[in-house]
Design a protein around this motif. Structure first.
Motif, PDB file in Angstrom:
ATOM      1  N   GLY A  63       0.781  -1.230   0.000  1.00 16.19           N
ATOM      2  CA  GLY A  63       0.000   0.000   0.000  1.00 16.19           C
ATOM      3  C   GLY A  63       0.815   1.283   0.000  1.00 16.19           C
ATOM      4  O   GLY A  63       0.239   2.371  -0.079  1.00 16.19           O
ATOM      5  N   LEU A  64       2.150   1.198   0.077  1.00 13.98           N
ATOM      6  CA  LEU A  64       2.960   2.419   0.102  1.00 13.98           C
ATOM      7  C   LEU A  64       2.860   3.191  -1.213  1.00 13.98           C
ATOM      8  O   LEU A  64       2.773   4.417  -1.209  1.00 13.98           O
ATOM      9  CB  LEU A  64       4.427   2.092   0.402  1.00 13.98           C
ATOM     10  N   GLY A  65       2.893   2.483  -2.328  1.00 11.29           N
ATOM     11  CA  GLY A  65       2.786   3.144  -3.623  1.00 11.29           C
ATOM     12  C   GLY A  65       1.462   3.865  -3.781  1.00 11.29           C
ATOM     13  O   GLY A  65       1.407   5.002  -4.242  1.00 11.29           O
ATOM     14  N   LYS A  66       0.393   3.205  -3.390  1.00  9.97           N
ATOM     15  CA  LYS A  66      -0.939   3.813  -3.451  1.00  9.97           C
ATOM     16  C   LYS A  66      -0.993   5.073  -2.591  1.00  9.97           C
ATOM     17  O   LYS A  66      -1.557   6.091  -2.988  1.00  9.97           O
ATOM     18  CB  LYS A  66      -1.980   2.793  -2.988  1.00  9.97           C
ATOM     19  N   ARG A  67      -0.392   5.008  -1.397  1.00 16.03           N
ATOM     20  CA  ARG A  67      -0.374   6.171  -0.505  1.00 16.03           C
ATOM     21  C   ARG A  67       0.424   7.323  -1.110  1.00 16.03           C
ATOM     22  O   ARG A  67      -0.015   8.477  -1.069  1.00 16.03           O
ATOM     23  CB  ARG A  67       0.221   5.786   0.848  1.00 16.03           C
ATOM     24  N   LEU A  68       1.600   7.025  -1.668  1.00 12.63           N
ATOM     25  CA  LEU A  68       2.423   8.092  -2.245  1.00 12.63           C
ATOM     26  C   LEU A  68       1.741   8.689  -3.472  1.00 12.63           C
ATOM     27  O   LEU A  68       1.736   9.914  -3.648  1.00 12.63           O
ATOM     28  CB  LEU A  68       3.813   7.576  -2.597  1.00 12.63           C
ATOM     29  N   LEU A  69       1.148   7.856  -4.315  1.00 14.57           N
ATOM     30  CA  LEU A  69       0.419   8.366  -5.473  1.00 14.57           C
ATOM     31  C   LEU A  69      -0.706   9.293  -5.024  1.00 14.57           C
ATOM     32  O   LEU A  69      -0.896  10.374  -5.588  1.00 14.57           O
ATOM     33  CB  LEU A  69      -0.131   7.214  -6.312  1.00 14.57           C
ATOM     34  N   GLY A  70      -1.443   8.905  -3.994  1.00  9.33           N
ATOM     35  CA  GLY A  70      -2.521   9.747  -3.471  1.00  9.33           C
ATOM     36  C   GLY A  70      -2.007  11.083  -2.947  1.00  9.33           C
ATOM     37  O   GLY A  70      -2.625  12.132  -3.179  1.00  9.33           O
ATOM     38  N   GLU A  71      -0.883  11.060  -2.261  1.00 11.58           N
ATOM     39  CA  GLU A  71      -0.302  12.313  -1.755  1.00 11.58           C
ATOM     40  C   GLU A  71       0.183  13.182  -2.905  1.00 11.58           C
ATOM     41  O   GLU A  71       0.023  14.403  -2.885  1.00 11.58           O
ATOM     42  CB  GLU A  71       0.838  12.017  -0.779  1.00 11.58           C
ATOM     43  N   ALA A  72       0.765  12.571  -3.929  1.00  6.46           N
ATOM     44  CA  ALA A  72       1.206  13.334  -5.102  1.00  6.46           C
ATOM     45  C   ALA A  72       0.019  13.994  -5.789  1.00  6.46           C
ATOM     46  O   ALA A  72       0.084  15.166  -6.196  1.00  6.46           O
ATOM     47  CB  ALA A  72       1.958  12.415  -6.067  1.00  6.46           C
ATOM     48  N   GLU A  73      -1.090  13.267  -5.925  1.00  9.20           N
ATOM     49  CA  GLU A  73      -2.295  13.833  -6.528  1.00  9.20           C
ATOM     50  C   GLU A  73      -2.837  14.985  -5.677  1.00  9.20           C
ATOM     51  O   GLU A  73      -3.241  16.018  -6.213  1.00  9.20           O
ATOM     52  CB  GLU A  73      -3.366  12.748  -6.693  1.00  9.20           C
ATOM     53  N   ARG A  74      -2.836  14.805  -4.357  1.00  7.08           N
ATOM     54  CA  ARG A  74      -3.308  15.862  -3.460  1.00  7.08           C
ATOM     55  C   ARG A  74      -2.445  17.109  -3.595  1.00  7.08           C
ATOM     56  O   ARG A  74      -2.956  18.218  -3.726  1.00  7.08           O
ATOM     57  CB  ARG A  74      -3.294  15.386  -1.999  1.00  7.08           C
ATOM     58  N   LEU A  75      -1.147  16.931  -3.605  1.00 12.16           N
ATOM     59  CA  LEU A  75      -0.231  18.062  -3.736  1.00 12.16           C
ATOM     60  C   LEU A  75      -0.478  18.796  -5.066  1.00 12.16           C
ATOM     61  O   LEU A  75      -0.580  20.026  -5.088  1.00 12.16           O
ATOM     62  CB  LEU A  75       1.210  17.557  -3.657  1.00 12.16           C
ATOM     63  N   ALA A  76      -0.569  18.028  -6.150  1.00  8.29           N
ATOM     64  CA  ALA A  76      -0.783  18.646  -7.462  1.00  8.29           C
ATOM     65  C   ALA A  76      -2.097  19.418  -7.502  1.00  8.29           C
ATOM     66  O   ALA A  76      -2.169  20.527  -8.042  1.00  8.29           O
ATOM     67  CB  ALA A  76      -0.763  17.575  -8.556  1.00  8.29           C
ATOM     68  N   ARG A  77      -3.140  18.859  -6.921  1.00  6.74           N
ATOM     69  CA  ARG A  77      -4.464  19.481  -6.932  1.00  6.74           C
ATOM     70  C   ARG A  77      -4.530  20.679  -5.989  1.00  6.74           C
ATOM     71  O   ARG A  77      -4.899  21.783  -6.381  1.00  6.74           O
ATOM     72  CB  ARG A  77      -5.512  18.437  -6.549  1.00  6.74           C
TER      73      ARG A  77
END
Length: 182
Positions: free
Chosen positions: A102-116
């Motif tokens: 689940g680490l990749g999913k978490r980092l991808l989600g944080e990257a999306e949040r940051l970008a948005r």
């Protein structure tokens, strides 16, 4: 002194370059990469990145490397680059020994949040080698869609690896970021 029990996010600095290079190389190349499911070892030999490439990503305006770490140890990383209303997501790596947790999913989600939220981007874009069907399917389960737009693999530029086959190319994947104003 206490240690954190949960992984944390932070922006990488120049001091992190050796750790980022080691993490990316371990996830994509050689025998260590074969421990995880994201390896490109059957498609490419040679390096995936180097210190100069990571330093360039860190120093370019509108570009950053996001780390997910635990007790100061990088477990996952990705590069983000702002390109107008879109953010480009790349150089994504998770420690092969920690993949499928689940680490990749978490980092991808944080990257999306940051970008948005921080950059005001409406889209996240990336390129994935088309032969990486399992990885493309992973992104599709997270809301990315195949665009049918392709980019050539940089044959002859060993900074990106030494191809083991002659039909490599990238496909652009895109996701509309949730939470944007209508």
């Amino acid at each position: 002194m206490t240690t954190s029990s949960q992984p944390t996010y932070r922006m990488a600095t120049a001091a992190d370059i050796p750790a980022i290079v080691a993490l990316v190389e371990s996830a994509y190349r050689g025998e260590s990469g074969r421990r995880g499911w994201t390896t490109e070892s059957d498609l490419l030999d040679g390096q995936r990145t180097d210190a100069a490439g990571v330093a360039d990503a860190l120093s370019r305006p509108g570009s950053c490397i996001l780390l997910l770490e635990h007790d100061g140890q990088p477990l996952a990383s990705c590069q983000l680059e702002r390109k107008g209303e879109a953010a480009y997501f790349g150089m994504f790596a998770v420690d092969p020994a920690r993949q499928a947790g689940g680490l990749g999913k978490r980092l991808l989600g944080e990257a999306e949040r940051l970008a948005r939220e921080d950059w005001g981007c409406r889209l996240m874009e990336m390129t994935v080698i088309v032969q990486r069907e399992e990885l493309i399917a992973w992104y599709e389960r997270r809301g990315y869609r195949r665009t049918g737009q392709f980019a050539p693999f940089p044959y002859g530029d060993e900074r990106f690896g030494i191809p083991r086959r002659g039909d490599l190319r990238f496909e652009v994947l895109v996701k509309r970021l949730a939470g944007e104003a209508a």
